[in-house]
Design an enzyme around this catalytic site. Structure first.
Site, PDB file in Angstrom:
ATOM      1  N   ARG A 106       0.872  -1.182   0.000  1.00 26.80           N
ATOM      2  CA  ARG A 106       0.000   0.000   0.000  1.00 26.80           C
ATOM      3  C   ARG A 106       0.902   1.222   0.000  1.00 26.80           C
ATOM      4  O   ARG A 106       1.764   1.370   0.869  1.00 26.80           O
ATOM      5  CB  ARG A 106      -0.903   0.050   1.230  1.00 26.80           C
ATOM      6  CG  ARG A 106      -1.514   1.453   1.410  1.00 26.80           C
ATOM      7  CD  ARG A 106      -2.568   1.559   2.464  1.00 26.80           C
ATOM      8  NE  ARG A 106      -3.775   0.885   2.025  1.00 26.80           N
ATOM      9  CZ  ARG A 106      -4.976   1.115   2.560  1.00 26.80           C
ATOM     10  NH1 ARG A 106      -5.125   1.985   3.539  1.00 26.80           N
ATOM     11  NH2 ARG A 106      -6.034   0.461   2.124  1.00 26.80           N
ATOM     12  N   HIS A 133      -7.372   0.635  -6.341  1.00 30.77           N
ATOM     13  CA  HIS A 133      -7.629  -0.063  -5.073  1.00 30.77           C
ATOM     14  C   HIS A 133      -8.282  -1.423  -5.388  1.00 30.77           C
ATOM     15  O   HIS A 133      -9.435  -1.678  -5.026  1.00 30.77           O
ATOM     16  CB  HIS A 133      -8.533   0.792  -4.192  1.00 30.77           C
ATOM     17  CG  HIS A 133      -8.525   0.419  -2.738  1.00 30.77           C
ATOM     18  ND1 HIS A 133      -7.765  -0.616  -2.216  1.00 30.77           N
ATOM     19  CD2 HIS A 133      -9.206   0.950  -1.678  1.00 30.77           C
ATOM     20  CE1 HIS A 133      -7.973  -0.698  -0.915  1.00 30.77           C
ATOM     21  NE2 HIS A 133      -8.842   0.227  -0.567  1.00 30.77           N
ATOM     22  N   GLN A 136     -10.048  -3.805  -2.774  1.00 31.06           N
ATOM     23  CA  GLN A 136     -11.343  -3.252  -2.349  1.00 31.06           C
ATOM     24  C   GLN A 136     -12.452  -3.715  -3.301  1.00 31.06           C
ATOM     25  O   GLN A 136     -13.565  -4.026  -2.885  1.00 31.06           O
ATOM     26  CB  GLN A 136     -11.258  -1.721  -2.337  1.00 31.06           C
ATOM     27  CG  GLN A 136     -12.532  -1.027  -1.901  1.00 31.06           C
ATOM     28  CD  GLN A 136     -12.810  -1.186  -0.424  1.00 31.06           C
ATOM     29  OE1 GLN A 136     -11.945  -0.960   0.400  1.00 31.06           O
ATOM     30  NE2 GLN A 136     -14.027  -1.590  -0.088  1.00 31.06           N
ATOM     31  N   ASP A 230     -16.888   7.858  -1.172  1.00 31.52           N
ATOM     32  CA  ASP A 230     -15.587   7.696  -0.507  1.00 31.52           C
ATOM     33  C   ASP A 230     -15.223   9.059   0.054  1.00 31.52           C
ATOM     34  O   ASP A 230     -15.835  10.087  -0.286  1.00 31.52           O
ATOM     35  CB  ASP A 230     -14.557   7.210  -1.547  1.00 31.52           C
ATOM     36  CG  ASP A 230     -13.180   6.898  -0.952  1.00 31.52           C
ATOM     37  OD1 ASP A 230     -13.058   6.805   0.283  1.00 31.52           O
ATOM     38  OD2 ASP A 230     -12.225   6.746  -1.745  1.00 31.52           O
ATOM     39  N   CYS A 272     -16.152   2.418   1.046  1.00 27.47           N
ATOM     40  CA  CYS A 272     -14.981   1.571   1.347  1.00 27.47           C
ATOM     41  C   CYS A 272     -14.519   1.762   2.783  1.00 27.47           C
ATOM     42  O   CYS A 272     -13.851   0.887   3.334  1.00 27.47           O
ATOM     43  CB  CYS A 272     -13.860   1.868   0.364  1.00 27.47           C
ATOM     44  SG  CYS A 272     -13.408   3.607   0.305  1.00 27.47           S
ATOM     45  N   ARG A 317     -13.707  -7.671   2.958  1.00 24.97           N
ATOM     46  CA  ARG A 317     -12.273  -7.487   2.659  1.00 24.97           C
ATOM     47  C   ARG A 317     -11.505  -8.729   3.113  1.00 24.97           C
ATOM     48  O   ARG A 317     -10.596  -9.196   2.433  1.00 24.97           O
ATOM     49  CB  ARG A 317     -11.707  -6.255   3.376  1.00 24.97           C
ATOM     50  CG  ARG A 317     -12.346  -4.917   3.045  1.00 24.97           C
ATOM     51  CD  ARG A 317     -12.180  -4.485   1.610  1.00 24.97           C
ATOM     52  NE  ARG A 317     -10.813  -4.498   1.138  1.00 24.97           N
ATOM     53  CZ  ARG A 317      -9.840  -3.608   1.473  1.00 24.97           C
ATOM     54  NH1 ARG A 317     -10.131  -2.589   2.273  1.00 24.97           N
ATOM     55  NH2 ARG A 317      -8.622  -3.704   0.996  1.00 24.97           N
TER      56      ARG A 317
HETATM   57  N1  NVA Z   1      -9.671   7.251  -1.460  1.00 23.47           N
HETATM   58  C1  NVA Z   1      -9.316   6.864  -0.113  1.00 23.47           C
HETATM   59  C2  NVA Z   1      -9.551   5.414   0.083  1.00 23.47           C
HETATM   60  C3  NVA Z   1      -9.295   4.930   1.484  1.00 23.47           C
HETATM   61  C4  NVA Z   1      -9.537   3.460   1.645  1.00 23.47           C
HETATM   62  C5  NVA Z   1      -7.874   7.232   0.160  1.00 23.47           C
HETATM   63  O1  NVA Z   1      -7.024   6.977  -0.694  1.00 23.47           O
HETATM   64  O2  NVA Z   1      -7.599   7.799   1.227  1.00 23.47           O
HETATM   65  N1   CP Z   2     -11.103   0.523   2.727  1.00 26.46           N
HETATM   66  C1   CP Z   2      -9.812   0.509   3.107  1.00 26.46           C
HETATM   67  O1   CP Z   2      -8.890   0.262   2.317  1.00 26.46           O
HETATM   68  O2   CP Z   2      -9.637   0.743   4.425  1.00 26.46           O
HETATM   69  P1   CP Z   2      -8.245   0.955   5.177  1.00 26.46           P
HETATM   70  O3   CP Z   2      -7.646   2.242   4.681  1.00 26.46           O
HETATM   71  O4   CP Z   2      -8.592   0.984   6.628  1.00 26.46           O
HETATM   72  O5   CP Z   2      -7.336  -0.204   4.841  1.00 26.46           O
END
Ligand code: NVA
Ligand code: CP
Length: 333
Positions: A106, A133, A136, A230, A272, A317
């Site tokens: 990540r 993602h 997800q 989101d 998400c 997930r």
């Molecule tokens: N778009 C959000 C998704 C978090 C799971 C981010 O990148 O912060």
């Molecule tokens: N939805 C998601 O990816 O959550 P986290 O950022 O908590 O991993």
């Protein structure tokens, strides 16, 4: 279906059949988990979890899924590894690939995930980058399958909000891959990049998906089975952008009126997570103070309503990440 050794760096790494297979496997693992069945499909497997950004669900899902199946995980954060500081991603890939059987990444740049995938020599799974993602999406499609009350290929979903963040990009391309009716609803300046739309269009030409990118909320949500939103400011974006983003996206908030505008009494809500739906967070408190808003991308009444299936989505997930790891590095009995 044999996915051994495969990466998941973005949705287009999978065919529609492979994507559906992983969702099916996730559904089977959900049943097994609820029956209390444990197995050793990842026994003897070592898994690296690289996180340049924070996570609650993704990290937990990888860890619990691995432990459920007898695997071992090592968590590497920027604070306790050399990655990016004094060791290139390419070098780290070649080192970690000698030790681990699979690597979750990540981070910020999609390019880092791609380099890991190219040089590790073991499966690399993208746990979120600025661009995509994909893990997800496996959970989201499983959740839609569980809650749609109709075959998946007849499902329509509308994403409202920042239409060019990782989640929106992935939703557009996933729906295109699987042949669904996808609507991305955002103000023009937050539309998906032309390259993302091109990928989605070429997939839709094969799958028969219906794709819409629009700023018009009424048209976008009409008849949708799911409304999805989101966070309005993603990880890595400057905090000073909050005010402008709120001004831009307030008309796209998922509230009771937006749910009603679908004209679908059975419409469900997806997110998400994490979600800013009340002032019970530091950011929520700050925005309540500065803007007088308690909920941002979704109002608390929608988030807490029976139409909201966000916690099923979050649980999925676990099951789908387990499916991904087992299919790519595990033993399917
Ligand atoms: N778009 C959000 C998704 C978090 C799971 C981010 O990148 O912060
Ligand atoms: N939805 C998601 O990816 O959550 P986290 O950022 O908590 O991993």
């Amino acid at each position: 279906m044999d996915l051994q050794g495969r990466n998941l760096l973005k949705e287009t790494d999978l065919t529609a059949e492979e994507f559906r297979y992983l969702v099916d496997l996730g559904a089977q693992f959900a049943v097994a988990k609820h029956l209390g069945q444990r197995s050793g499909r990842l026994a003897g497997r070592n898994i690296a979890l690289i996180f340049e950004k924070a996570s609650t669900r993704t990290r937990s899902a990888f860890e619990v899924a691995a432990h459920d199946e007898g695997g071992h995980v090592t968590y590497l954060s920027p604070e306790d590894s050399h990655l990016g500081h004094k060791e290139s991603v390419k070098d780290a890939a070649r080192v970690l690939g000698r030790m681990f059987d699979g690597i979750e990444f990540r981070g910020f740049a999609q390019e880092s995930a791609e380099i890991l995938g190219a040089f590790a020599g073991v499966p690399v799974w993208n746990g979120l980058t600025d661009q995509w993602h994909p893990t997800q999406m496996l959970a989201d499609i499983l959740t839609m399958r569980e809650h749609a009350g109709k075959p998946l290929d007849r499902v329509s979903y509308c994403y409202l909000g920042d239409g060019r963040n990782n989640t929106a990009n992935s939703l557009l391309v996933t729906g295109a891959l699987l042949g669904l009716d996808v609507r991305i609803c955002a103000p023009d300046e937050l539309w998906p990049a032309p390259e993302t739309c091109d990928i989605a269009r070429s997939l839709a030409a094969r799958s028969g998906a219906s794709l819409t990118v629009t700023a018009d909320t009424a048209g976008a949500v009409r008849g949708a089975d799911f409304l999805y939103t989101d966070v309005w400011l993603s990880m890595g974006e400057p905090e000073e952008n909050w005010d402008k983003r709120i001004d831009l996206l307030l008309p796209y908030q998922v509230n009771a009126a937006m749910m009603a505008a679908t004209g679908n009494a059975d419409v469900k809500f997806l997110h998400c997570l994490p979600a800013l739906h009340n002032a019970d967070t530091e950011i929520g408190q700050r925005i309540l103070g500065s803007r007088g808003l308690a909920g941002l991308e979704v109002t608390d009444d929608v988030f807490e309503s029976p139409a909201s299936v966000v916690f099923d989505q979050a649980e999925n997930r676990l099951h789908t990440i387990k499916a991904l790891m087992v299919a790519t590095i595990g033993q399917l009995a």
